[in-house]
Motif scaffolding. Structure first.
Motif, PDB file in Angstrom:
ATOM      1  N   LEU A 129      26.207  40.160  29.544  1.00  0.00           N
ATOM      2  CA  LEU A 129      26.879  39.097  30.301  1.00  0.00           C
ATOM      3  C   LEU A 129      26.721  37.752  29.585  1.00  0.00           C
ATOM      4  O   LEU A 129      27.656  36.944  29.555  1.00  0.00           O
ATOM      5  CB  LEU A 129      26.317  39.024  31.721  1.00  0.00           C
ATOM      6  CG  LEU A 129      26.729  40.185  32.622  1.00  0.00           C
ATOM      7  CD1 LEU A 129      25.992  40.132  33.936  1.00  0.00           C
ATOM      8  CD2 LEU A 129      28.226  40.159  32.857  1.00  0.00           C
ATOM      9  N   THR A 130      25.544  37.511  29.008  1.00  0.00           N
ATOM     10  CA  THR A 130      25.329  36.267  28.261  1.00  0.00           C
ATOM     11  C   THR A 130      26.330  36.162  27.126  1.00  0.00           C
ATOM     12  O   THR A 130      27.002  35.136  26.956  1.00  0.00           O
ATOM     13  CB  THR A 130      23.899  36.223  27.697  1.00  0.00           C
ATOM     14  OG1 THR A 130      22.986  36.485  28.743  1.00  0.00           O
ATOM     15  CG2 THR A 130      23.600  34.886  27.057  1.00  0.00           C
ATOM     16  N   PHE A 131      26.452  37.232  26.359  1.00  0.00           N
ATOM     17  CA  PHE A 131      27.364  37.191  25.215  1.00  0.00           C
ATOM     18  C   PHE A 131      28.811  37.082  25.677  1.00  0.00           C
ATOM     19  O   PHE A 131      29.620  36.410  25.025  1.00  0.00           O
ATOM     20  CB  PHE A 131      27.167  38.414  24.319  1.00  0.00           C
ATOM     21  CG  PHE A 131      26.098  38.215  23.294  1.00  0.00           C
ATOM     22  CD1 PHE A 131      26.300  37.396  22.193  1.00  0.00           C
ATOM     23  CD2 PHE A 131      24.863  38.833  23.429  1.00  0.00           C
ATOM     24  CE1 PHE A 131      25.317  37.203  21.246  1.00  0.00           C
ATOM     25  CE2 PHE A 131      23.860  38.637  22.484  1.00  0.00           C
ATOM     26  CZ  PHE A 131      24.093  37.830  21.395  1.00  0.00           C
ATOM     27  N   SER A 132      29.168  37.742  26.799  1.00  0.00           N
ATOM     28  CA  SER A 132      30.564  37.590  27.230  1.00  0.00           C
ATOM     29  C   SER A 132      30.831  36.161  27.670  1.00  0.00           C
ATOM     30  O   SER A 132      31.933  35.654  27.476  1.00  0.00           O
ATOM     31  CB  SER A 132      30.965  38.573  28.327  1.00  0.00           C
ATOM     32  OG  SER A 132      29.876  39.182  28.892  1.00  0.00           O
ATOM     33  N   ALA A 133      29.815  35.508  28.249  1.00  0.00           N
ATOM     34  CA  ALA A 133      30.001  34.099  28.616  1.00  0.00           C
ATOM     35  C   ALA A 133      30.226  33.250  27.370  1.00  0.00           C
ATOM     36  O   ALA A 133      31.098  32.382  27.344  1.00  0.00           O
ATOM     37  CB  ALA A 133      28.791  33.599  29.394  1.00  0.00           C
ATOM     38  N   PHE A 134      29.443  33.520  26.315  1.00  0.00           N
ATOM     39  CA  PHE A 134      29.620  32.753  25.070  1.00  0.00           C
ATOM     40  C   PHE A 134      31.027  32.951  24.506  1.00  0.00           C
ATOM     41  O   PHE A 134      31.716  31.993  24.151  1.00  0.00           O
ATOM     42  CB  PHE A 134      28.610  33.206  24.006  1.00  0.00           C
ATOM     43  CG  PHE A 134      27.199  32.795  24.301  1.00  0.00           C
ATOM     44  CD1 PHE A 134      26.916  31.821  25.248  1.00  0.00           C
ATOM     45  CD2 PHE A 134      26.150  33.393  23.634  1.00  0.00           C
ATOM     46  CE1 PHE A 134      25.620  31.452  25.525  1.00  0.00           C
ATOM     47  CE2 PHE A 134      24.845  33.025  23.900  1.00  0.00           C
ATOM     48  CZ  PHE A 134      24.580  32.060  24.844  1.00  0.00           C
ATOM     49  N   LEU A 135      31.436  34.230  24.412  1.00  0.00           N
ATOM     50  CA  LEU A 135      32.750  34.490  23.814  1.00  0.00           C
ATOM     51  C   LEU A 135      33.866  33.977  24.716  1.00  0.00           C
ATOM     52  O   LEU A 135      34.899  33.507  24.232  1.00  0.00           O
ATOM     53  CB  LEU A 135      32.910  35.988  23.517  1.00  0.00           C
ATOM     54  CG  LEU A 135      32.070  36.479  22.331  1.00  0.00           C
ATOM     55  CD1 LEU A 135      32.125  38.000  22.213  1.00  0.00           C
ATOM     56  CD2 LEU A 135      32.536  35.858  21.022  1.00  0.00           C
ATOM     57  N   GLY A 136      33.651  34.041  26.028  1.00  0.00           N
ATOM     58  CA  GLY A 136      34.632  33.489  26.961  1.00  0.00           C
ATOM     59  C   GLY A 136      34.757  31.983  26.794  1.00  0.00           C
ATOM     60  O   GLY A 136      35.860  31.438  26.763  1.00  0.00           O
ATOM     61  N   ALA A 137      33.600  31.310  26.649  1.00  0.00           N
ATOM     62  CA  ALA A 137      33.611  29.860  26.448  1.00  0.00           C
ATOM     63  C   ALA A 137      34.314  29.522  25.133  1.00  0.00           C
ATOM     64  O   ALA A 137      35.073  28.546  25.046  1.00  0.00           O
ATOM     65  CB  ALA A 137      32.188  29.317  26.438  1.00  0.00           C
ATOM     66  N   TYR A 138      34.075  30.360  24.132  1.00  0.00           N
ATOM     67  CA  TYR A 138      34.771  30.177  22.848  1.00  0.00           C
ATOM     68  C   TYR A 138      36.280  30.246  23.060  1.00  0.00           C
ATOM     69  O   TYR A 138      37.036  29.384  22.590  1.00  0.00           O
ATOM     70  CB  TYR A 138      34.300  31.254  21.863  1.00  0.00           C
ATOM     71  CG  TYR A 138      35.113  31.316  20.587  1.00  0.00           C
ATOM     72  CD1 TYR A 138      34.841  30.476  19.527  1.00  0.00           C
ATOM     73  CD2 TYR A 138      36.162  32.226  20.451  1.00  0.00           C
ATOM     74  CE1 TYR A 138      35.591  30.521  18.369  1.00  0.00           C
ATOM     75  CE2 TYR A 138      36.914  32.288  19.307  1.00  0.00           C
ATOM     76  CZ  TYR A 138      36.627  31.432  18.261  1.00  0.00           C
ATOM     77  OH  TYR A 138      37.371  31.483  17.126  1.00  0.00           O
ATOM     78  N   GLY A 139      36.735  31.278  23.804  1.00  0.00           N
ATOM     79  CA  GLY A 139      38.160  31.427  24.073  1.00  0.00           C
ATOM     80  C   GLY A 139      38.714  30.230  24.827  1.00  0.00           C
ATOM     81  O   GLY A 139      39.789  29.717  24.506  1.00  0.00           O
ATOM     82  N   PHE A 140      37.958  29.766  25.814  1.00  0.00           N
ATOM     83  CA  PHE A 140      38.341  28.589  26.599  1.00  0.00           C
ATOM     84  C   PHE A 140      38.635  27.409  25.679  1.00  0.00           C
ATOM     85  O   PHE A 140      39.715  26.826  25.704  1.00  0.00           O
ATOM     86  CB  PHE A 140      37.180  28.265  27.554  1.00  0.00           C
ATOM     87  CG  PHE A 140      37.392  27.057  28.435  1.00  0.00           C
ATOM     88  CD1 PHE A 140      37.600  27.218  29.792  1.00  0.00           C
ATOM     89  CD2 PHE A 140      37.338  25.775  27.918  1.00  0.00           C
ATOM     90  CE1 PHE A 140      37.779  26.123  30.619  1.00  0.00           C
ATOM     91  CE2 PHE A 140      37.512  24.668  28.733  1.00  0.00           C
ATOM     92  CZ  PHE A 140      37.741  24.843  30.078  1.00  0.00           C
TER      93      PHE A 140
END
Lengths: 263, 105
Positions: A36-47
């Motif tokens: 979940l931590t990594f998906s948050a990072f990659l999601g923030a990157y996408g944002f």
């Protein structure tokens, strides 16, 4: 005997929920939180990438170098890094496989190769970082408004800014107010938006730290294998638990590779 | 006999992962123009292919390398279900907020 005790008191301990040992179950739960931590990072990157789409660098124009080779080879080095990590995942599975069969020699061989694979990956990442930090020979112009521009090669009065050619008076004004920068760090990024560099350092750095701690843990259990710790314990389950962590690191890289370098 | 079978199985998965990675890298280098200009569900065919291949690779790593495929059904579900619910939810929130910045969609 044990079964009858368990049936008498289900909360009395000694039960293995879902037929997995305590350690393995906890490792799985930890990995879920980490995922979940990594998906948050990659999601923030996408944002941020969507928000700053016009100034976002194209990754394979940034990471297009290969050690000892001149010229541009987009993707090749990251592909090699991916290959190394998948390979080290395979050697890890084989170490677990031999551990389940109590074959100490096999565990030593495959665990050793896994450690070497992890070290090669870390070295490759250091090379990639150093290249990104030092940047290109020409560098870039950082405008007063924070935009990034490059000289059209062979000219001193024509610039490309976010894919748009600027000439004449506009270009001269921009150049006069701009600052020359080379490479990337947490403040400037010669390839485009500074957030790209920030996310690159943060996400690959966080992943790299996982690889680093993975290698340290692998070395610890490697020493334990050599000292017969698991032989005396009667099982090699520790190899399996560390293996879960190691495969997870590989899994994260598969996603970082896709969302940082490909998409 | 079963010893050889299971190590062979591991190597087969390795070749599968290598194959998908090679396909991804080749697509990433050559970027076929029809895959960039055509969209499905708001995503270019190229990016959609990357995402699908990545999920297939993740399936093989988790199921075979991490042995989740051999665990009990209840363990499989309790690991995978939260991921399938929480990650798309997280991405939905983040990306729809990003679209409010006027940059996508």
């Amino acid at each position: 005997m044990q079964d009858s005790v368990i049936k008498k008191n289900i909360w009395g301990g000694g039960i293995r929920p879902m037929v997995a040992s305590y350690g393995k179950l906890m490792m799985w739960f930890f990995l879920m939180t980490d995922a979940l931590t990594f998906s948050a990072f990659l999601g923030a990157y996408g944002f941020q990438r969507f928000v700053h789409a016009d100034a976002w660098p194209v990754a394979d124009e940034v990471f297009n170098h290969f050690p000892f080779l001149h010229g541009e080879y987009p993707m090749l080095f990251v592909a090699l890094m991916t290959f190394i990590l998948i390979m080290s995942s395979v050697t890890m599975v084989l170490a677990v496989h031999h551990g389940n069969r109590m074959n100490k020699k096999g565990v030593i061989l495959w665990l050793g190769l896994t450690i070497i694979g992890g070290l090669i990956f870390l070295g490759s990442q250091a090379w990639e970082w150093s290249h990104f930090i030092h940047g290109t020979y020409d560098g870039a112009l950082l405008g007063a408004d924070g935009s990034i521009a490059h000289f059209v090669s062979g000219t001193t009065d024509q610039i490309m800014r976010h894919g748009e050619l600027i000439t004449g008076q506009n270009a001269l004004e921009f150049i006069a107010s701009a600052k020359e920068i080379t490479g990337a760090n947490l403040i400037h990024n010669e390839y485009g938006h500074p957030l790209f560099a920030d996310f690159f350092f943060f996400i690959t750095g966080f992943h790299g730290f996982h690889v680093f701690s993975g290698v340290v843990i692998l070395i610890i259990i490697f020493i334990n294998v050599l000292r017969d710790t698991y032989e005396k314990r009667g099982h090699y389950e520790m190899i399996e638990k560390v293996g879960l962590y190691w495969h997870f690191v590989d899994l994260v890289w598969v996603f970082v590779f896709t969302f940082f370098y490909l998409v | 006999m079963s010893e050889n079978n299971s190590t062979r199985h591991i190597w087969i998965v390795f070749w599968i992962l290598l194959f998908y990675t090679t396909v991804e890298v080749l697509l990433g280098i050559f970027k076929p123009s029809f895959m960039i200009s055509n969209y499905l569900l708001g995503v270019s065919l190229l990016n959609l292919t990357f995402i699908i291949l990545t999920i297939i690779k993740a399936y093989y790593i988790v199921s075979i390398f991490m042995h989740l495929g051999h665990e009990t059904k209840s363990l499989q579900v309790s690991i995978v279900a939260p991921m399938w619910i929480l990650i798309p939810y997280l991405l939905f929130i983040l990306l729809s907020e990003a679209s409010h910045h006027g940059a996508i969609g």
